[in-house]
Design a protein around this motif. Sequence first.
Motif, PDB file in Angstrom:
ATOM      1  N   HIS A  67       0.856  -1.182   0.000  1.00  0.00           N
ATOM      2  CA  HIS A  67       0.000   0.000   0.000  1.00  0.00           C
ATOM      3  C   HIS A  67       0.896   1.238   0.000  1.00  0.00           C
ATOM      4  N   GLY A  68       0.311   2.410  -0.236  1.00  0.00           N
ATOM      5  CA  GLY A  68       1.077   3.653  -0.189  1.00  0.00           C
ATOM      6  C   GLY A  68       2.273   3.629  -1.116  1.00  0.00           C
ATOM      7  N   THR A  69       2.139   2.961  -2.255  1.00  0.00           N
ATOM      8  CA  THR A  69       3.266   2.753  -3.168  1.00  0.00           C
ATOM      9  C   THR A  69       2.911   3.270  -4.558  1.00  0.00           C
ATOM     10  N   LYS A  70       3.781   4.071  -5.116  1.00  0.00           N
ATOM     11  CA  LYS A  70       3.612   4.571  -6.480  1.00  0.00           C
ATOM     12  C   LYS A  70       4.725   3.996  -7.362  1.00  0.00           C
ATOM     13  N   ILE A  71       4.564   4.142  -8.649  1.00  0.00           N
ATOM     14  CA  ILE A  71       5.546   3.668  -9.621  1.00  0.00           C
ATOM     15  C   ILE A  71       6.934   4.186  -9.245  1.00  0.00           C
ATOM     16  N   ASN A  72       7.931   3.308  -9.288  1.00  0.00           N
ATOM     17  CA  ASN A  72       9.341   3.619  -9.004  1.00  0.00           C
ATOM     18  C   ASN A  72       9.609   4.027  -7.562  1.00  0.00           C
ATOM     19  N   MET A 124       2.284  -2.059 -14.210  1.00  0.00           N
ATOM     20  CA  MET A 124       3.061  -3.287 -14.026  1.00  0.00           C
ATOM     21  C   MET A 124       4.521  -2.909 -14.166  1.00  0.00           C
ATOM     22  N   GLU A 125       5.313  -3.351 -13.193  1.00  0.00           N
ATOM     23  CA  GLU A 125       6.747  -3.131 -13.220  1.00  0.00           C
ATOM     24  C   GLU A 125       7.446  -4.480 -13.154  1.00  0.00           C
ATOM     25  N   GLY A 126       8.626  -4.563 -13.723  1.00  0.00           N
ATOM     26  CA  GLY A 126       9.405  -5.792 -13.692  1.00  0.00           C
ATOM     27  C   GLY A 126      10.751  -5.567 -13.027  1.00  0.00           C
ATOM     28  N   GLY A 142      14.252 -11.066  -3.153  1.00  0.00           N
ATOM     29  CA  GLY A 142      14.231 -10.833  -1.707  1.00  0.00           C
ATOM     30  C   GLY A 142      13.981  -9.397  -1.319  1.00  0.00           C
ATOM     31  N   ALA A 143      14.732  -8.928  -0.316  1.00  0.00           N
ATOM     32  CA  ALA A 143      14.531  -7.593   0.247  1.00  0.00           C
ATOM     33  C   ALA A 143      14.761  -6.480  -0.774  1.00  0.00           C
ATOM     34  N   SER A 144      15.538  -6.742  -1.816  1.00  0.00           N
ATOM     35  CA  SER A 144      15.767  -5.730  -2.859  1.00  0.00           C
ATOM     36  C   SER A 144      14.470  -5.317  -3.540  1.00  0.00           C
ATOM     37  N   LEU A 145      13.456  -6.198  -3.512  1.00  0.00           N
ATOM     38  CA  LEU A 145      12.190  -5.893  -4.169  1.00  0.00           C
ATOM     39  C   LEU A 145      11.381  -4.834  -3.419  1.00  0.00           C
ATOM     40  N   ASN A 146      11.800  -4.467  -2.221  1.00  0.00           N
ATOM     41  CA  ASN A 146      11.147  -3.373  -1.502  1.00  0.00           C
ATOM     42  C   ASN A 146      11.594  -2.018  -2.028  1.00  0.00           C
ATOM     43  N   LEU A 147      12.697  -1.973  -2.746  1.00  0.00           N
ATOM     44  CA  LEU A 147      13.270  -0.716  -3.229  1.00  0.00           C
ATOM     45  C   LEU A 147      12.669  -0.316  -4.567  1.00  0.00           C
ATOM     46  N   GLY A 148      12.189   0.906  -4.664  1.00  0.00           N
ATOM     47  CA  GLY A 148      11.640   1.402  -5.914  1.00  0.00           C
ATOM     48  C   GLY A 148      12.646   1.356  -7.050  1.00  0.00           C
ATOM     49  N   SER A 149      13.922   1.522  -6.726  1.00  0.00           N
ATOM     50  CA  SER A 149      14.975   1.510  -7.752  1.00  0.00           C
ATOM     51  C   SER A 149      15.165   0.133  -8.379  1.00  0.00           C
ATOM     52  N   SER A 150      14.602  -0.912  -7.779  1.00  0.00           N
ATOM     53  CA  SER A 150      14.708  -2.268  -8.332  1.00  0.00           C
ATOM     54  C   SER A 150      13.744  -2.499  -9.489  1.00  0.00           C
ATOM     55  N   TRP A 151      12.753  -1.620  -9.650  1.00  0.00           N
ATOM     56  CA  TRP A 151      11.659  -1.855 -10.591  1.00  0.00           C
ATOM     57  C   TRP A 151      11.767  -1.011 -11.846  1.00  0.00           C
ATOM     58  N   THR A 152      11.372  -1.600 -12.986  1.00  0.00           N
ATOM     59  CA  THR A 152      11.315  -0.916 -14.274  1.00  0.00           C
ATOM     60  C   THR A 152       9.869  -0.932 -14.755  1.00  0.00           C
TER      61      THR A 152
END
Length: 192
Positions: A27-32, A118-120, A125-135
């Motif tokens: 929740h409370g999450t926007k793109i990137n 949709m982001e890929g 693991g924990a890296s998926l919590n970081l917005g910088s991990s997503w494209t």
Amino acid sequence: MIDQPVCPPITTLISLDSIDGAVYGIHGTKINQDSQASQPGLLSGHYPTDHSPANACDGATSTKYLNFGRCPEYIDDITCGLDTGFYLELKRGASLVTGLQICTANDFPERDPLTVSMEGSNQSGASLNLGSSWTLIYNGPSGLQTNPGRLTCGIMQLMNNSIQYKSYRFLVSSKRGYGNSVQYSEVKLFGY
């Protein structure tokens, strides 16, 4: 020599079984942006225990994922449930996603998502919590602009994506009307 028509590639349904058996509600999450974890409960940032994020990936329209987002259960507003969704790492490994389809839940059409993303990622693991991990690979209509009815899948939305990712994050940024949450029974990914 006659030019042959170019046909779009055939896409197949991608299994949303996750590598660790978990689908992580957010929740409370926007793109990137960084993901904010959702937990079971009836307060803001939560989802009811029996309407968990895993329900959106179980292949059954008889279950649903519901998230209150910034609102508690007893508040109805156009913003309730927005900036919510889920992420997972695919058990099958990297997959090329070229389309998505969202299915409605059993009640309250005003909770239907209308704008989604949709982001890929190839992180784990924990890296998926970081917005910088997503494209970002898709941001647009959900395919539910015309209400298809309850427990029904909307129009498949195609995306121009040529990169395989092993993790995917789905977010809802608008919904049909006033209500206390966003809900959907399934998110289906198509590709290779």
